[in-house]
Design a protein around this motif. Structure first.
Motif, PDB file in Angstrom:
ATOM      1  N   LEU A 128      16.055  10.902  30.460  1.00  0.00           N
ATOM      2  CA  LEU A 128      16.971  10.005  31.143  1.00  0.00           C
ATOM      3  C   LEU A 128      16.287   8.673  31.461  1.00  0.00           C
ATOM      4  O   LEU A 128      15.130   8.641  31.895  1.00  0.00           O
ATOM      5  N   GLY A 129      16.993   7.586  31.248  1.00  0.00           N
ATOM      6  CA  GLY A 129      16.462   6.259  31.550  1.00  0.00           C
ATOM      7  C   GLY A 129      15.652   5.641  30.441  1.00  0.00           C
ATOM      8  O   GLY A 129      15.206   4.500  30.564  1.00  0.00           O
ATOM      9  N   ILE A 130      15.440   6.373  29.343  1.00  0.00           N
ATOM     10  CA  ILE A 130      14.658   5.859  28.219  1.00  0.00           C
ATOM     11  C   ILE A 130      15.597   5.317  27.148  1.00  0.00           C
ATOM     12  O   ILE A 130      16.512   6.023  26.701  1.00  0.00           O
ATOM     13  N   GLU A 189       7.252  -5.351  17.364  1.00  0.00           N
ATOM     14  CA  GLU A 189       8.063  -4.253  17.902  1.00  0.00           C
ATOM     15  C   GLU A 189       7.580  -3.849  19.283  1.00  0.00           C
ATOM     16  O   GLU A 189       8.391  -3.630  20.195  1.00  0.00           O
ATOM     17  N   TYR A 190       6.278  -3.773  19.465  1.00  0.00           N
ATOM     18  CA  TYR A 190       5.726  -3.445  20.783  1.00  0.00           C
ATOM     19  C   TYR A 190       6.115  -4.498  21.810  1.00  0.00           C
ATOM     20  O   TYR A 190       6.458  -4.176  22.952  1.00  0.00           O
ATOM     21  N   THR A 196       7.243   1.359  27.979  1.00  0.00           N
ATOM     22  CA  THR A 196       5.792   1.224  27.983  1.00  0.00           C
ATOM     23  C   THR A 196       5.169   2.616  27.861  1.00  0.00           C
ATOM     24  O   THR A 196       5.873   3.634  27.907  1.00  0.00           O
ATOM     25  N   ILE A 197       3.864   2.642  27.763  1.00  0.00           N
ATOM     26  CA  ILE A 197       3.172   3.923  27.630  1.00  0.00           C
ATOM     27  C   ILE A 197       3.287   4.749  28.909  1.00  0.00           C
ATOM     28  O   ILE A 197       3.078   5.966  28.911  1.00  0.00           O
ATOM     29  N   ALA A 198       3.640   4.102  30.026  1.00  0.00           N
ATOM     30  CA  ALA A 198       3.771   4.804  31.314  1.00  0.00           C
ATOM     31  C   ALA A 198       5.174   5.343  31.561  1.00  0.00           C
ATOM     32  O   ALA A 198       5.421   5.962  32.599  1.00  0.00           O
ATOM     33  N   ASP A 199       6.099   5.131  30.613  1.00  0.00           N
ATOM     34  CA  ASP A 199       7.480   5.577  30.791  1.00  0.00           C
ATOM     35  C   ASP A 199       7.662   7.010  30.300  1.00  0.00           C
ATOM     36  O   ASP A 199       7.999   7.256  29.140  1.00  0.00           O
ATOM     37  N   SER A 200       7.412   7.946  31.191  1.00  0.00           N
ATOM     38  CA  SER A 200       7.642   9.356  30.916  1.00  0.00           C
ATOM     39  C   SER A 200       6.806   9.852  29.735  1.00  0.00           C
ATOM     40  O   SER A 200       5.940   9.143  29.201  1.00  0.00           O
ATOM     41  N   VAL A 201       7.072  11.084  29.336  1.00  0.00           N
ATOM     42  CA  VAL A 201       6.360  11.674  28.201  1.00  0.00           C
ATOM     43  C   VAL A 201       6.722  10.949  26.918  1.00  0.00           C
ATOM     44  O   VAL A 201       5.892  10.807  26.013  1.00  0.00           O
ATOM     45  N   SER A 209       1.092   7.940  19.415  1.00  0.00           N
ATOM     46  CA  SER A 209       1.230   8.268  17.994  1.00  0.00           C
ATOM     47  C   SER A 209       1.275   7.020  17.124  1.00  0.00           C
ATOM     48  O   SER A 209       0.504   6.879  16.162  1.00  0.00           O
ATOM     49  N   THR A 210       2.156   6.085  17.457  1.00  0.00           N
ATOM     50  CA  THR A 210       2.272   4.873  16.648  1.00  0.00           C
ATOM     51  C   THR A 210       1.053   3.970  16.819  1.00  0.00           C
ATOM     52  O   THR A 210       0.640   3.285  15.880  1.00  0.00           O
TER      53      THR A 210
END
Length: 273
Positions: A128-130, A189-190, A196-201, A209-210
């Motif tokens: 949720l939220g992603i 793209e980034y 961001t990397i801090a947004d959930s799993v 991975s990318t």
């Protein structure tokens, strides 16, 4: 005056005895500095960024000088016999296998969370939220670029095997250009991403991975660029091009990993199909 006799005159085996070199110990300490700097920088410690930069510079310098000596041994001194080349092939194959398991661990973490989303993730994937990226925009274009680069580097390889120097140079140059465009689009793209990397799993899995794959693309581009300049300088022939061929193996590995990333992370993981 005494006659000086080379030790190699008494060498009755085909293996290369490496001469004493300062580069292994230099790279060992530079990697320690690089790791220490990275941890310090991530945790916000004082001078962490400077230590990280110093470690990166020394590692790059040490590796460049070390590889320069290896090129000299194989191209100018003739130390890379048939048996040595076989050992180098085993080395690059085992290295790629180790890289496969590195990506395997990341895919394991991704599927562990996505196949059975926990209640903290809202019980759904994406969480949720992603707001995931559109897989059929830049990711699809990057897929076409990497597949095309795999074709161009294969074209270059066959050109070198057939002693067609022009084809080898052209194919390698096109591969480098496609790789640089891929890296540029990945950075764009980034920059445009809403996560961001801090947004959930999801954010952690996506950027780990990318990002790891992007690092491999950069290393592979350097690998192939070195081969490109060696072809121009007549270092490589149709029978002596092991370093270049190792770069091609590595690049095909990068291509295959991206296909898995595109299908799993972008298409399935991003759309919930």
């Amino acid at each position: 005056m005494k006659n000086t006799i080379s030790v190699k005159q008494f060498q009755f085996f085909p293996f290369h005895l490496v001469t004493p070199s300062p580069w292994p110990i230099l790279v060992s300490f530079s990697l320690l500095t690089l790791t220490t700097g990275a941890v310090s920088y991530i945790h916000g410690y004082y001078l962490g960024g400077y230590i990280l930069s110093l470690g990166f510079i020394i590692t790059t310098l040490g590796m460049s000088l070390w590889l320069r000596d290896i090129i000299t041994e194989g191209t100018l001194l003739g130390d890379h016999t048939k048996e040595v080349v076989v050992g180098l092939v085993y080395g690059i194959v085992l290295f790629i296998v180790s890289e496969v398991f590195a990506f395997f661990s990341i895919f394991w973490a991704f599927f562990h969370s996505s196949l059975s989303p926990a209640i903290e993730l809202g019980g759904q994937w994406p969480p949720l939220g992603i707001e995931p990226l559109n897989p059929f925009a830049i990711p699809l274009l990057n897929t076409l670029l990497l597949l095309s680069s795999g074709a161009t580097i294969t074209f270059a390889h066959h050109g070198l095997l057939a002693s067609k120097r022009g084809a080898a140079i052209l194919g390698t140059l096109l591969t480098i250009i496609l790789a640089l465009i891929f890296t540029g689009l990945q950075a764009f793209e980034y920059a445009q991403s809403s996560i961001t990397i801090a947004d959930s799993v999801y954010g952690s899995a996506f950027f780990c991975s990318t990002g790891l794959h992007g690092l491999h693309v950069i290393v592979g581009t350097i690998f192939i660029t070195v081969g490109f300049f060696r072809i121009i300088n007549y270092h490589l022939t149709n029978t002596h091009h092991q370093g270049y061929e190792a770069g091609i193996y590595y690049w095909h590995f990068v291509d295959v990993v991206w296909l898995f990333l595109f299908v799993a992370i972008y298409v399935w993981g991003g759309t919930g199909l």
